[in-house]
Design a protein around this motif. Sequence first.
Motif, PDB file in Angstrom:
ATOM      1  N   PHE A 101       0.832  -1.144  -0.122  1.00 27.07           N
ATOM      2  CA  PHE A 101      -0.019  -0.140  -0.151  1.00 27.07           C
ATOM      3  C   PHE A 101       0.839   1.263  -0.072  1.00 27.07           C
ATOM      4  CE2 PHE A 101      -4.156  -1.961   0.518  1.00 27.07           C
ATOM      5  CZ  PHE A 101      -3.958  -3.464   0.628  1.00 27.07           C
ATOM      6  N   VAL A 102       0.736   1.939  -1.061  1.00 29.89           N
ATOM      7  CA  VAL A 102       1.488   3.314  -1.232  1.00 29.89           C
ATOM      8  C   VAL A 102       0.529   4.368  -1.285  1.00 29.89           C
ATOM      9  CG1 VAL A 102       3.422   4.212  -2.507  1.00 29.89           C
ATOM     10  CG2 VAL A 102       3.216   1.879  -2.525  1.00 29.89           C
ATOM     11  N   PHE A 103       1.162   5.474  -0.744  1.00 32.67           N
ATOM     12  CA  PHE A 103       0.225   6.707  -0.559  1.00 32.67           C
ATOM     13  C   PHE A 103       1.256   7.959  -1.580  1.00 32.67           C
ATOM     14  CE2 PHE A 103      -1.854  10.466   0.533  1.00 32.67           C
ATOM     15  CZ  PHE A 103      -3.429  10.124   0.831  1.00 32.67           C
ATOM     16  N   VAL A 104       0.704   8.280  -2.449  1.00 31.36           N
ATOM     17  CA  VAL A 104       1.611   9.791  -3.182  1.00 31.36           C
ATOM     18  C   VAL A 104       1.025  10.962  -2.476  1.00 31.36           C
ATOM     19  CG1 VAL A 104       2.019  10.656  -5.217  1.00 31.36           C
ATOM     20  CG2 VAL A 104       1.548   8.160  -5.216  1.00 31.36           C
ATOM     21  N   LEU A 105       2.017  11.675  -2.092  1.00 29.39           N
ATOM     22  CA  LEU A 105       1.808  12.857  -1.427  1.00 29.39           C
ATOM     23  C   LEU A 105       2.138  13.975  -2.444  1.00 29.39           C
ATOM     24  CD1 LEU A 105       2.795  12.791   2.331  1.00 29.39           C
ATOM     25  CD2 LEU A 105       0.697  12.890   1.423  1.00 29.39           C
ATOM     26  N   PRO A 106       1.276  15.130  -2.486  1.00 30.32           N
ATOM     27  CA  PRO A 106       1.853  16.145  -3.059  1.00 30.32           C
ATOM     28  C   PRO A 106       2.733  17.005  -2.389  1.00 30.32           C
ATOM     29  CG  PRO A 106      -0.060  16.798  -2.109  1.00 30.32           C
ATOM     30  CD  PRO A 106      -0.101  15.277  -1.799  1.00 30.32           C
ATOM     31  N   PRO A 107       3.782  17.839  -2.870  1.00 29.58           N
ATOM     32  CA  PRO A 107       4.741  18.556  -2.125  1.00 29.58           C
ATOM     33  C   PRO A 107       4.267  19.368  -0.912  1.00 29.58           C
ATOM     34  CG  PRO A 107       5.014  18.861  -4.355  1.00 29.58           C
ATOM     35  CD  PRO A 107       4.035  18.102  -4.183  1.00 29.58           C
ATOM     36  N   SER A 108       2.911  20.179  -1.235  1.00 33.86           N
ATOM     37  CA  SER A 108       2.499  20.851  -0.478  1.00 33.86           C
ATOM     38  C   SER A 108       0.986  20.970  -0.750  1.00 33.86           C
ATOM     39  CB  SER A 108       3.137  22.303  -0.275  1.00 33.86           C
ATOM     40  OG  SER A 108       2.765  23.093  -1.388  1.00 33.86           O
ATOM     41  N   LEU A 109      -0.038  21.636   0.115  1.00 32.19           N
ATOM     42  CA  LEU A 109      -1.516  21.681  -0.209  1.00 32.19           C
ATOM     43  C   LEU A 109      -1.509  22.997  -1.176  1.00 32.19           C
ATOM     44  CD1 LEU A 109      -3.230  21.215   3.143  1.00 32.19           C
ATOM     45  CD2 LEU A 109      -3.396  19.691   1.102  1.00 32.19           C
ATOM     46  N   ASP A 110      -0.565  23.837  -1.193  1.00 31.81           N
ATOM     47  CA  ASP A 110      -0.673  24.991  -2.234  1.00 31.81           C
ATOM     48  C   ASP A 110      -0.649  24.359  -3.524  1.00 31.81           C
ATOM     49  OD1 ASP A 110      -1.235  26.997  -0.236  1.00 31.81           O
ATOM     50  OD2 ASP A 110       0.926  27.874  -0.428  1.00 31.81           O
TER      51      ASP A 110
END
Length: 207
Positions: A119-128
């Motif tokens: 299970f892998v979660f891809v995160l954006p670098p920031s909410l902006d």
Amino acid sequence: MTEKGLCIVLSAPSGSGKSSICRRLLAACPDMEFSVSFTSRAPRPNEIDGKDYRFITREEFQRRIDQGEFVEWVENYGELYGTSGGTLEDALIRGKDLLLDIEPRGAKEMKKKLREGVFVFVLPPSLDELLKRLQKRGHETPEAIQKRFAQAASELEEVLWYDYVVINEDLDTAVGQLIAIYQAEKCKTSRLRGTMRHLYLSIKKEV
Ligand code: 5GP
């Protein structure tokens, strides 16, 4: 010796670059297939039935729920999405590795049923940055973008129970990290029992 396939379950908020990551990962890993979900939503321009999704009516989706076809399904943004248990199992038994692109509620359900999945979660670098990427996609109204942004923020709370996190600041780096995760998981002793047994038996025959 064919080992059972490996299932990589990828979740990421809309706008985190998941589609590009999936495309690149599939191109780099010939043994990996995309698990095509069922959905009740209409196809977007450029989406192909049977490749991106299997597009069906809400009634047809409900019929398949009643028949117990889905290993997991959710209602998301007012539309239904689900993974067919039979198709999944067939591919894994054929030794194919599968890439699933599903949101966290469905992924959590899968984790209960498919303990050997990754299970892998891809995160954006920031909410902006996430908001900027959502606005740049250009195929949605400002209200729809706000809705996706709010859901994305709440999905981020799920990250802790995933096995791995990849931050998509730079696409090449993120894809490289996913390939590394995939390759390491493929080399786990627990996934190579059949191969090792085969090797052991052939060594015994030789001596
Ligand atoms: P979209 O409509 O933008 O293609 O997808 C919306 C969301 O539904 C995405 O977060 C995607 O990961 C998720 N999704 C797509 N297929 C499935 C599925 O079979 N099950 C679940 N639980 N989520 C899915």
